[in-house]
Design a protein around this motif. Structure first.
Motif, PDB file in Angstrom:
ATOM      1  N   MET A 183      16.735  46.968   9.740  1.00  0.00           N
ATOM      2  CA  MET A 183      15.670  47.437  10.621  1.00  0.00           C
ATOM      3  C   MET A 183      14.652  48.271   9.869  1.00  0.00           C
ATOM      4  O   MET A 183      13.443  48.119  10.059  1.00  0.00           O
ATOM      5  N   ASN A 198       7.154  46.357  19.884  1.00  0.00           N
ATOM      6  CA  ASN A 198       7.942  47.451  20.463  1.00  0.00           C
ATOM      7  C   ASN A 198       8.592  47.053  21.789  1.00  0.00           C
ATOM      8  O   ASN A 198       9.589  47.644  22.199  1.00  0.00           O
ATOM      9  N   PHE A 215      16.767  52.244  21.541  1.00  0.00           N
ATOM     10  CA  PHE A 215      16.145  51.367  20.546  1.00  0.00           C
ATOM     11  C   PHE A 215      14.622  51.433  20.635  1.00  0.00           C
ATOM     12  O   PHE A 215      13.922  51.382  19.623  1.00  0.00           O
ATOM     13  N   ARG A 244       1.695  45.249  17.542  1.00  0.00           N
ATOM     14  CA  ARG A 244       2.638  46.360  17.482  1.00  0.00           C
ATOM     15  C   ARG A 244       3.198  46.673  18.875  1.00  0.00           C
ATOM     16  O   ARG A 244       4.390  46.945  19.041  1.00  0.00           O
ATOM     17  N   LEU A 265      10.729  47.403   9.565  1.00  0.00           N
ATOM     18  CA  LEU A 265       9.722  48.297  10.155  1.00  0.00           C
ATOM     19  C   LEU A 265       8.835  48.950   9.121  1.00  0.00           C
ATOM     20  O   LEU A 265       7.687  49.314   9.405  1.00  0.00           O
ATOM     21  N   THR A 299       4.397  44.627   8.637  1.00  0.00           N
ATOM     22  CA  THR A 299       4.678  45.237   9.933  1.00  0.00           C
ATOM     23  C   THR A 299       3.782  46.442  10.169  1.00  0.00           C
ATOM     24  O   THR A 299       3.218  46.628  11.257  1.00  0.00           O
ATOM     25  N   HIS A 351      13.397  54.404  18.750  1.00  0.00           N
ATOM     26  CA  HIS A 351      13.506  54.199  17.311  1.00  0.00           C
ATOM     27  C   HIS A 351      12.431  53.234  16.799  1.00  0.00           C
ATOM     28  O   HIS A 351      11.893  53.421  15.707  1.00  0.00           O
ATOM     29  N   CYS A 352      12.119  52.197  17.581  1.00  0.00           N
ATOM     30  CA  CYS A 352      11.121  51.216  17.139  1.00  0.00           C
ATOM     31  C   CYS A 352       9.727  51.820  17.077  1.00  0.00           C
ATOM     32  O   CYS A 352       8.911  51.435  16.236  1.00  0.00           O
ATOM     33  N   GLU A 353       9.443  52.755  17.950  1.00  0.00           N
ATOM     34  CA  GLU A 353       8.110  53.341  18.009  1.00  0.00           C
ATOM     35  C   GLU A 353       7.922  54.432  16.963  1.00  0.00           C
ATOM     36  O   GLU A 353       6.798  54.867  16.722  1.00  0.00           O
ATOM     37  N   LEU A 378      11.698  44.168  20.299  1.00  0.00           N
ATOM     38  CA  LEU A 378      12.838  44.573  19.474  1.00  0.00           C
ATOM     39  C   LEU A 378      13.984  45.192  20.281  1.00  0.00           C
ATOM     40  O   LEU A 378      15.156  44.841  20.051  1.00  0.00           O
ATOM     41  N   PRO A 379      13.739  46.117  21.216  1.00  0.00           N
ATOM     42  CA  PRO A 379      14.872  46.663  21.976  1.00  0.00           C
ATOM     43  C   PRO A 379      15.652  45.601  22.744  1.00  0.00           C
ATOM     44  O   PRO A 379      16.885  45.636  22.800  1.00  0.00           O
ATOM     45  N   TRP A 425      18.943  55.240  12.341  1.00  0.00           N
ATOM     46  CA  TRP A 425      19.241  53.899  12.841  1.00  0.00           C
ATOM     47  C   TRP A 425      20.741  53.635  12.814  1.00  0.00           C
ATOM     48  O   TRP A 425      21.296  53.076  13.766  1.00  0.00           O
TER      49      TRP A 425
END
Length: 964
Positions: free
Chosen positions: A501, A522, A469, A518, A505, A510, A472-474, A525-526, A482
């Motif tokens: 998501m 990051n 995760f 930010r 994002l 955002t 993916h968030c970064e 969220l995970p 996703w």
């Protein structure tokens, strides 16, 4: 072989550690040569020969100072002055002396005072608090003396600085660090910042600007303190905490300081300014108060819970640790692991987090701050006691290290002689024993520091799921990526989750978040997605969570709160999973995230006394503020209390009637405080309303009467407040007694309007309540505020049946007690003697049918709990009809204004069978419980057509029996 006089002390010297015996014997020899009569005098019990030799053994500085000031010391010992805290002899400092003499006086006074302080500390005559306070008071007064002396020197050449109005402008010395916190070390630098309030020019023969004048003055003060002479120095002065440090001017104006703090102030400086304290001028004035209230406090303390401070705390600790390692400072009791600085960081970080909301945490002294943190439950009482014990122990060690040679060092000694000195000073049998105890305290401090600074940080994204995760968030990835991630880990509705998501994002807010937000996002969220795994309705819960996160990104300290406190994040997820209402409340008012830190909303019954205490704490912490700020804090209290009640309600820890009771208590408390603020404002402008009756001058008052749900103790979330305002002014001379007097009627109208304004104005926490005043006599066409006499006349001559129904659920909730008593009398007289019972049934039935036609929201698509046939409305109208029909015969049944207890009195009076009463009460509670559940989940008050079949049939049959 000792000379003869020293033989008398041989046993005492032999009792000292072996490594310290030779220096003590040398000192005795030198004293015999210098003061032949001194050694015999030591045998005098009042001087304490053993205690004196212990002082000589532990401190080379003290040994030298004793030789220099022996006559003074002997006199102090003989008189018993050493048995009390030092009283500094400021008369010995001559402001008229030449500079060399003044310098000698300063140093002499310092050295004698340090001897006195060290003597008391070494022999257990002073607690740590006294030692630190005495050391700090000494510095305060010596700095003040130097400022006065230097100012006189400048005045002779340049006069005094005056502003444009001719008023004098003075230098302001701001103590920082240990001196600011009244916690000075035995041999410490003093950290100061030189300021001046505003610009001006000197009025002497030669004119200087304020900047130039005070720069010269500051340099002279520093020179007087720092110059090293044969008598030593007074203090080393560090001015690097000023704006821009060494690159900045030596002296700055208040305006320049404000600009710096607003535009350039860094987090570490917020820590530093916690301890800031003005020492010159010695007493506060308007300008000094403004310096704190308008500049320093807003910079240091945020109005919201500032959990982002822990990031900076870890960064600062990492830098210090790197420096400690680079310079091999592991044995440093201040900066090393588990040292004094870590105790300071623990207290100061929590002060920065909560000090914006809890004024009691805005204290400079570390030990006081720790005790406050126990009171506010930010630290356990046992943790605070342990930290206080370790802090006192380490500070004593530090003081004795510095007292050995009057050197600013914090390192545990390596050579055996100095180790023996510290062990002796600390009353330990040997260095090994002391070192083990030091290590024990440092280990405890280090563990507590890790627990505070790294709270939640130990739960890293190291797992495969969180690591995936995090990647993916970064990165800005498409929905397919996703969806594959969610699918891989077994999430339900992976496509929906992926869409949510990506929407979040890729949202502009955002993408435009700053670097700090930010980075925190990051991190969050995970962990949040991991915690959602396996939960019910995960997609809806995620949608609600992301809506909240989107609202707080611009104030990302709230994101930090959830990162730092995983228990708070779990509570947030649970509430979002169960309640759309609570999720939306948090999204609208992010300050409610503060409530996630306290688990008590899930279990504690917040009664009226608890609510009042909570409000009193908040208002007390405000100090003197204007009405608008007071109402803003009142709004924060109301919103937080409302949220706590809802959280306890939804988790099943409050029965439905308790929920209504607490919401009602909350509204009454808010009303009373808002009325108090409004009353104070109006009285300040116009004076108090008075009237003359029967020759007596009496006070007039306003009463607030609640109708509807507030009047009936059945308030719900989002309920309006139905209010009527009455006053008791009558007779002659009805006007206020202020310089700007107004007629009482006008005063009360303005008071009511101001109260309604306070209740309905939109603040940062939203409006307190919506207010409806249409139930007043003649409705909108009537006066906003009615006299008690006019209200009674209206009830007697003009009131309709529906107004009598409304009066059943009315009661005084705030304001003048006399007005409340008058209202209760009028209510009783009206309900028992003025109801038109001939048309009562037709009137009640017609009003119910009209309401159902206008308000039933279900139509054919379900059962409207409030307006549907057999629902809440029918029960209320049945109760009202029966009470009004029987009140003349059974006046006791009008006593209570709420449905449940009115039903109880109807049963007790024989107006309804007790079995019928019980079934109606149970049905009413069941309906209201479901209504609350729907409201908390953001749904309309409608259930399926087949819901509550038994209750609906029973209520409908009773309606037909009584009112058809």
């Amino acid at each position: 072989m000792l000379p003869q006089p020293q033989n008398q002390f041989a046993d005492l010297v032999d009792d000292l550690p072996v490594l310290l015996q030779s220096p003590v014997r040398l000192w005795l020899t030198l004293m015999q040569e210098q003061e032949p009569a001194a050694l015999p005098a030591l045998m005098n019990a009042s001087l304490g020969a053993a205690e004196l030799l212990k002082l000589v053994a532990t401190s080379e500085y003290a040994a030298n100072a004793l030789r220099r000031h022996w006559a003074w010391f002997a006199e102090q010992a003989a008189s018993g002055a050493l048995d009390t805290a030092p009283q500094l002899a400021w008369s010995e400092l001559s402001q008229d002396a030449d500079e060399p003499l003044f310098g000698r006086q300063l140093r002499s006074l310092r050295n004698r005072s340090l001897l006195h302080i060290l003597w008391r500390e070494l022999h257990g005559k002073a607690e740590l608090d006294e030692t630190l306070t005495s050391l700090s008071a000494l510095a305060d007064n010596l700095v003040a003396a130097c400022e006065g002396y230097a100012r006189r020197q400048l005045r002779e050449r340049f006069g005094d600085v005056r502003d444009a109005d001719g008023q004098p402008v003075s230098l302001c010395i701001l103590a920082m660090g240990k001196l600011g916190g009244r916690e000075l070390n035995f041999s410490s630098d003093i950290d100061v910042i030189f300021l001046y309030p505003h610009d001006g020019d000197s009025d002497g023969a030669r004119t200087l600007s304020a900047q130039e004048y005070f720069t010269r003055l500051a340099r002279r003060i520093v020179a007087l303190l720092e110059e090293s002479t044969a008598d030593g120095f007074v203090y080393r002065v560090d001015t690097r905490l000023r704006p821009f440090g060494d690159s900045g001017p030596p002296v700055v104006s208040f305006a320049a300081l404000e600009s710096y703090l607003l535009n350039h102030g860094r987090t570490w400086e917020r820590y530093a300014y916690i301890k800031s304290r003005v020492i010159v001028p010695a007493t506060s004035d308007i300008e000094v108060t403004a310096l704190y209230k308008e500049l320093i406090e807003p910079f240091v303390y945020r109005r919201y819970l500032d959990f982002g401070i822990f990031e900076s705390l870890r960064d600062m600790k990492a830098m210090i640790s790197a420096e400690v390692q680079r310079r091999e400072m592991a044995r440093n009791v201040k900066l090393g692991p588990g040292g004094i600085r870590e105790v300071e960081f623990i207290a100061q970080s929590l002060q920065l987090v909560r000090g914006g909301q809890v004024r009691g945490l805005r204290c400079r002294e570390l030990q006081q701050a720790l005790r406050q943190l126990a009171d506010t439950r930010d630290l356990l009482r046992s943790e605070v006691n342990g930290l206080l014990e370790s802090y006192a122990f380490l500070r004593r060690v530090e003081n004795f290290i510095q007292a050995m040679r009057d050197q600013q060092t914090h390192d545990l000694p390596d050579n055996e002689a100095d180790q023996a000195r510290i062990a002796l000073a600390m009353d330990r049998p040997d260095w090994r024993t002391l070192e083990a105890e030091i290590e024990q305290h440092r280990t405890f401090v280090s563990e507590r520091f890790t627990a505070v600074a790294f709270r939640g940080a130990h739960e890293t994204a190291a797992s495969e799921l969180r690591a995936g995760f995090a990647t993916h968030c970064e990165s800005v990835l498409d929905t397919d990526s996703w969806e594959q991630q969610f699918l891989q880990h077994g999430y339900e509705e992976p496509a929906v989750l992926a869409a949510e998501m990506c929407r979040f994002l890729q949202d502009r807010a955002t993408l435009q978040a700053d670097a700090t937000a930010r980075r925190r996002l990051n991190q969050l969220l995970p962990v949040m997605l991991d915690m959602l795994h396996g939960r019910a309705q995960v997609a809806e819960t995620l949608r609600r969570l992301l809506n909240i996160v989107a609202r707080v990104l611009r104030r990302s300290a709230y994101v930090a709160l959830l990162i730092e406190n995983r228990a708070a994040l779990r509570r947030l997820i649970e509430l979002c999973e169960k309640s759309a209402y609570l999720a939306e409340e948090i999204a609208r008012f992010p300050m409610l995230l503060d409530e996630m830190l306290d688990p008590r909303p899930y279990s504690v019954d917040y009664n009226a006394a608890t609510l009042r205490e909570n409000l009193a704490e908040r208002l007390t912490s405000l100090g003197e503020v204007d009405s608008e700020r007071r109402v803003e804090v009142l709004g924060q209290f109301q919103r937080a209390a409302l949220f706590r009640i809802a959280a306890a309600d939804f988790t099943g820890n409050l029965p439905i009637m308790k929920v209504s009771d607490q919401l009602t208590d909350l509204a009454e408390i808010v009303l009373a405080e808002a009325l108090t603020v409004a009353w104070r404002d109006l009285v300040e402008r116009f004076g108090e309303p008075r009237f003359v009756e029967d020759g007596h001058n009496r006070a007039a008052g306003l009463g607030v009467i609640a109708y509807g749900k507030l009047g009936g103790f059945e308030l719900s979330y989002g309920s309006d407040l139905d209010l009527v305002f009455l006053h008791n002014s009558r007779g002659s001379e009805q006007h206020t007694n202020g310089a700007k007097a107004v007629e009482n009627g006008m005063f009360f109208v303005r008071l009511a309007r101001r109260l309604v304004h306070f209740l309905t104005i939109q603040t940062g926490s939203g409006a307190l309540y919506d207010v409806d005043t249409r139930l007043r006599p003649s409705g909108r066409a009537g006066l906003l505020v009615t006299s008690v006499e006019a209200f009674e006349r209206y009830q007697r001559e003009n009131a309709w049946t529906w107004e009598h129904q409304a009066l059943l659920r009315a009661r005084p909730v705030a304001g003048h007690a006399g007005v409340a008593r008058e209202f209760e009398r009028i209510r009783a007289d009206t309900l028992t003697g003025r109801v038109n019972r001939d048309s009562l049934r037709d009137d009640v039935r017609a009003m119910r049918e009209k309401m159902r036609a206008q308000l039933d929201s279900a139509a054919d698509q379900g059962f409207d709990l409030k307006q549907g046939k057999g629902g809440i409305g029918d029960i209320e109208f049945i109760v009202q009809y029966l009470v009004l029909a029987n009140a003349a015969r059974e006046p006791a049944i009008i006593h209570y204004p709420d449905n449940i207890r009115q039903l109880g009195t109807l049963g007790a009076a024989g107006c309804l069978p007790r079995e019928t009463v019980a079934r109606l009460q149970d049905s009413y509670r069941a309906y209201r419980l479901r209504l609350h559940t729907l409201l908390l989940d953001g749904k309309p008050p409608v259930v399926a057509n087949d819901a509550f079949p038994t209750e609906r049939a029973f209520v409908s049959a009773l309606w037909d029996e009584l009112l058809a």
